[in-house]
Design a protein around this motif. Sequence first.
Motif, PDB file in Angstrom:
ATOM      1  N   SER A 106       0.847  -1.190   0.000  1.00  0.00           N
ATOM      2  CA  SER A 106       0.000   0.000   0.000  1.00  0.00           C
ATOM      3  C   SER A 106       0.882   1.238   0.000  1.00  0.00           C
ATOM      4  O   SER A 106       2.099   1.166   0.220  1.00  0.00           O
ATOM      5  N   LEU A 107       0.255   2.402  -0.216  1.00  0.00           N
ATOM      6  CA  LEU A 107       1.023   3.645  -0.153  1.00  0.00           C
ATOM      7  C   LEU A 107       1.616   3.855   1.231  1.00  0.00           C
ATOM      8  O   LEU A 107       2.755   4.316   1.376  1.00  0.00           O
ATOM      9  N   GLU A 108       0.857   3.536   2.258  1.00  0.00           N
ATOM     10  CA  GLU A 108       1.365   3.688   3.621  1.00  0.00           C
ATOM     11  C   GLU A 108       2.566   2.785   3.853  1.00  0.00           C
ATOM     12  O   GLU A 108       3.545   3.190   4.490  1.00  0.00           O
ATOM     13  N   GLU A 109       2.507   1.573   3.344  1.00  0.00           N
ATOM     14  CA  GLU A 109       3.644   0.662   3.485  1.00  0.00           C
ATOM     15  C   GLU A 109       4.842   1.173   2.693  1.00  0.00           C
ATOM     16  O   GLU A 109       5.990   1.065   3.152  1.00  0.00           O
ATOM     17  N   LEU A 110       4.605   1.725   1.519  1.00  0.00           N
ATOM     18  CA  LEU A 110       5.710   2.293   0.749  1.00  0.00           C
ATOM     19  C   LEU A 110       6.380   3.431   1.505  1.00  0.00           C
ATOM     20  O   LEU A 110       7.608   3.562   1.497  1.00  0.00           O
ATOM     21  N   ARG A 111       5.584   4.238   2.173  1.00  0.00           N
ATOM     22  CA  ARG A 111       6.132   5.397   2.884  1.00  0.00           C
ATOM     23  C   ARG A 111       6.929   5.017   4.125  1.00  0.00           C
ATOM     24  O   ARG A 111       7.618   5.866   4.696  1.00  0.00           O
ATOM     25  N   THR A 112       6.826   3.761   4.560  1.00  0.00           N
ATOM     26  CA  THR A 112       7.658   3.330   5.682  1.00  0.00           C
ATOM     27  C   THR A 112       9.076   2.993   5.229  1.00  0.00           C
ATOM     28  O   THR A 112       9.970   2.860   6.062  1.00  0.00           O
ATOM     29  N   ARG A 113       9.288   2.868   3.930  1.00  0.00           N
ATOM     30  CA  ARG A 113      10.639   2.619   3.417  1.00  0.00           C
ATOM     31  C   ARG A 113      11.426   3.930   3.411  1.00  0.00           C
ATOM     32  O   ARG A 113      10.843   5.018   3.387  1.00  0.00           O
ATOM     33  N   PRO A 114      12.764   3.848   3.456  1.00  0.00           N
ATOM     34  CA  PRO A 114      13.575   5.078   3.412  1.00  0.00           C
ATOM     35  C   PRO A 114      13.242   5.908   2.185  1.00  0.00           C
ATOM     36  O   PRO A 114      13.224   5.388   1.066  1.00  0.00           O
ATOM     37  N   ALA A 115      12.980   7.187   2.397  1.00  0.00           N
ATOM     38  CA  ALA A 115      12.605   8.084   1.298  1.00  0.00           C
ATOM     39  C   ALA A 115      13.751   9.032   0.979  1.00  0.00           C
ATOM     40  O   ALA A 115      14.608   9.314   1.824  1.00  0.00           O
TER      41      ALA A 115
END
Length: 252
Positions: A106-115
Motif C-alpha cells: 500500500s502507499l502507507e507501506e511504501l512510505r515506511t521505506r527510506p525516502a
Amino acid sequence: MNRRRWLTGAVATAATALLAACNQAGTRLAEQARRMGEGLTLRSQRLFLPPDALAPTYSRAQISPDFKANGSVDPAAADYKALKADGFAGYRLVIDGLVERPLSLSLEELRTRPAQSQITKHDCVEGWTSIAEWTGVRLETLLDEAGLKPQARYIVFHCFDALDQREDGERYYESIDLIDARHPQTILAWEMNGEVLPVPHGAPLRLRVERQLGYKHAKYIKRIEAVESFAHLGGGKGGYWEDRGYEWYAGI
C-alpha cells in the motif's frame, strides 16, 4: 493502340513496383540506421559514464512555476477511477515476475521505506524542460526487498492509463535495464514539490529515471515486473512509445 496502352501500363506498373521497393528498402535502411544510432548512444553512455553518475540537481529557487503535465492527465480506466475516488486508500503496488519474494504494498507501506528527495530537470522529447522536487523510495530498495532472480534483465512498469481514454485501450507501459533501475536517483515518487503527487503528474506513484527523457518516466504505476526479455509485451519494443517508433534507450 491496344498494344501501346498495354506497354504503357506495363511500364507504369513496373515503375510503381520499383518505387515501392525503393521506398521499402529506404524504410528498412532508416530503421537500421536508427537502431544503430540507439545502440551507439547506449554503448557510449555506458562506456564513458559511471553507472552511478548523477543527473544535475537544482535549488528550490529554481523549481519551475509551471510544470507541464504531459501524456495522460486523468486516466478514465474504471479501476483507476475507483482508487482515485477513495483517495488511493485501496491502492497496492505489485512487484512480481522474476523475483524471489513478490510484493504487494500500500502507499502507507511504501512510505515506511527510506525516502529521498531530489530536485531535477525533466526533459521532454517535445523539446521543453521543467524543474521539480520529487520525493519517494529508491526503486533499488524495493527490488532488493523482492529479490531479483539471476535471469532478470529488465524492469517493466505497467500503468493504469490508456492514452486514448478507452476502457479497453492499450495501457501505458515502459521498461528500463538494471543499471538504470539501480541508479541512486531512480525513485518511485509519491510527492511533487513537497505535496502529494497530483493526478495530472501520475498519482499515486510515478517513476523518476533522471538520466532519460520524459516518456520513460512512467506515471500511474500499477505493477512492476522483472523480466528476462520484453519481446512478449506490447509490440515487443519495450514501451508504449517505443512500439510506435521512439527509441528504447532515451539517455540524456
